[in-house]
Design a protein around this motif. Structure first.
Motif, short mmCIF file in Angstrom:
data_model
loop_
_atom_site.label_atom_id
_atom_site.label_comp_id
_atom_site.label_asym_id
_atom_site.label_seq_id
_atom_site.Cartn_x
_atom_site.Cartn_y
_atom_site.Cartn_z
N VAL A 1 37.09 -2.24 76.85
CA VAL A 1 36.70 -3.65 76.86
C VAL A 1 35.62 -3.92 75.81
O VAL A 1 35.67 -4.91 75.08
CB VAL A 1 36.22 -4.06 78.26
CG1 VAL A 1 35.62 -5.46 78.24
CG2 VAL A 1 37.37 -3.99 79.26
N GLN A 2 34.65 -3.02 75.72
CA GLN A 2 33.57 -3.18 74.74
C GLN A 2 34.10 -3.10 73.33
O GLN A 2 33.75 -3.89 72.46
CB GLN A 2 32.51 -2.11 74.97
CG GLN A 2 31.35 -2.14 73.98
CD GLN A 2 30.38 -3.27 74.25
OE1 GLN A 2 30.62 -4.09 75.13
NE2 GLN A 2 29.30 -3.33 73.49
N GLN A 3 34.98 -2.13 73.08
CA GLN A 3 35.58 -1.99 71.75
C GLN A 3 36.36 -3.24 71.38
O GLN A 3 36.28 -3.72 70.24
CB GLN A 3 36.51 -0.78 71.75
CG GLN A 3 37.30 -0.59 70.45
CD GLN A 3 38.23 0.58 70.54
OE1 GLN A 3 37.79 1.72 70.44
NE2 GLN A 3 39.51 0.33 70.77
N ALA A 4 37.12 -3.77 72.33
CA ALA A 4 37.89 -4.99 72.08
C ALA A 4 36.97 -6.17 71.77
O ALA A 4 37.27 -6.98 70.88
CB ALA A 4 38.78 -5.30 73.29
N ARG A 5 35.86 -6.26 72.49
CA ARG A 5 34.93 -7.38 72.26
C ARG A 5 34.34 -7.30 70.86
O ARG A 5 34.30 -8.31 70.14
CB ARG A 5 33.82 -7.36 73.30
CG ARG A 5 32.83 -8.53 73.18
CD ARG A 5 31.81 -8.52 74.30
NE ARG A 5 30.91 -7.39 74.19
CZ ARG A 5 29.85 -7.35 73.38
NH1 ARG A 5 29.57 -8.39 72.60
NH2 ARG A 5 29.07 -6.28 73.34
N TRP A 6 33.90 -6.11 70.44
CA TRP A 6 33.34 -5.96 69.10
C TRP A 6 34.38 -6.27 68.03
O TRP A 6 34.09 -6.92 67.03
CB TRP A 6 32.81 -4.54 68.93
CG TRP A 6 31.51 -4.28 69.62
CD1 TRP A 6 30.61 -5.20 70.07
CD2 TRP A 6 30.96 -2.99 69.94
NE1 TRP A 6 29.54 -4.58 70.66
CE2 TRP A 6 29.72 -3.22 70.59
CE3 TRP A 6 31.39 -1.68 69.75
CZ2 TRP A 6 28.90 -2.18 71.04
CZ3 TRP A 6 30.57 -0.65 70.19
CH2 TRP A 6 29.34 -0.89 70.82
#
Length: 253
Positions: free
Chosen positions: A143-148
């Motif tokens: 999720v964090q990777q997708a947000r960045w």
């Protein structure tokens, strides 16, 4: 630096705070571009920024996919990625796409990521895609990777999507028709007569029954459907009673 063959790009040590994208151009030369200038690069022509190992018992299933839309062989890391390649290959809004198009180096080297697919639409816009199995798509790190990645794409002017398993009906239809995507050899002479017969809507079963060898005609019909020369309702299961009609006249199948 000129590379002998495509390879996995490694993040540069001491990367600056500004985000950069590193990639291999069609001549296998390693390039580095600031994110602010990334929109000027044709990443749909880039070679893979990383390669995949293949060994007995591995969980992923890497392989190669030939894209009919661009006549190009692309590597994929998993069977799920290959599904999305076929879906993109079939999509009339897609002009070209590439796999593992670039390595993102961000925020002093603390963030390194290689997206799975780069998609150039026919209107010139861009979609960057990451493919994850449904069991992992909600994991905090994912999720964090997708947000960045989504935030970076938005700054560049690109769209971004994290995708999992495609809709079962659409995948069943596209995967079936993909088996008929290659150029016609035997049966090529049937393409124009079939398109003429389908100028008015007609069921697939009835359309092929007009030909001396119905099963040969059927393969040509599926080929024409893949290439959108015969249009049909893709929201319903593909059956003999599926109605098709000619999208336009002229052109070579």
């Amino acid at each position: 630096m000129t590379l002998r063959s495509p390879r996995t790009l490694r993040p540069a040590r001491g990367a600056r705070a500004r985000v950069h994208l590193r990639y291999l151009d069609p001549d296998k030369r390693e390039r580095r571009v600031a994110a602010a200038a990334a929109a000027e690069v044709c990443f749909e022509d880039a070679l893979p920024a990383r390669t995949f190992s293949s060994y007995a018992g591995q969980w992923h299933t890497p392989g190669k996919y030939w894209a009919a839309s661009t006549d190009r062989v692309l590597g994929y890391e998993s069977f799920l990625e290959s599904k999305w390649m076929k879906l993109l290959d079939f999509d009339t809004d897609v002009a070209a796409f590439s796999a593992q198009p670039f390595l993102i180096e961000g925020e002093e080297g603390l963030w390194v990521h290689t997206p799975d697919l780069f998609v150039r639409r026919r209107d010139g816009s861009v979609l960057v895609v990451d493919v994850k199995y449904d069991a992992r798509i909600d994991a905090p790190a994912v999720v964090q990777q997708a947000r960045w990645t989504e935030e970076l794409c938005a700054r560049i002017g690109w769209d971004y999507a994290m995708v999992g398993e495609p809709a079962s009906l659409r995948w069943a239809t596209v995967s079936w028709l993909a088996g008929y995507r290659r150029p016609l050899r035997v049966g090529k002479s049937l393409a124009d007569p079939l398109l003429q017969l389908a100028r008015s809507p007609v069921a697939i079963g009835r359309l092929v029954s007009f030909q001396p060898v119905p099963e040969l005609a059927r393969s040509v019909v599926y080929h024409l459907m893949w290439h959108h020369k015969l249009v049909f309702d893709a929201t319903r299961p593909l059956r003999d009673h599926t109605t098709v009609r000619t999208a336009c006249s002229g052109g070579e199948a």
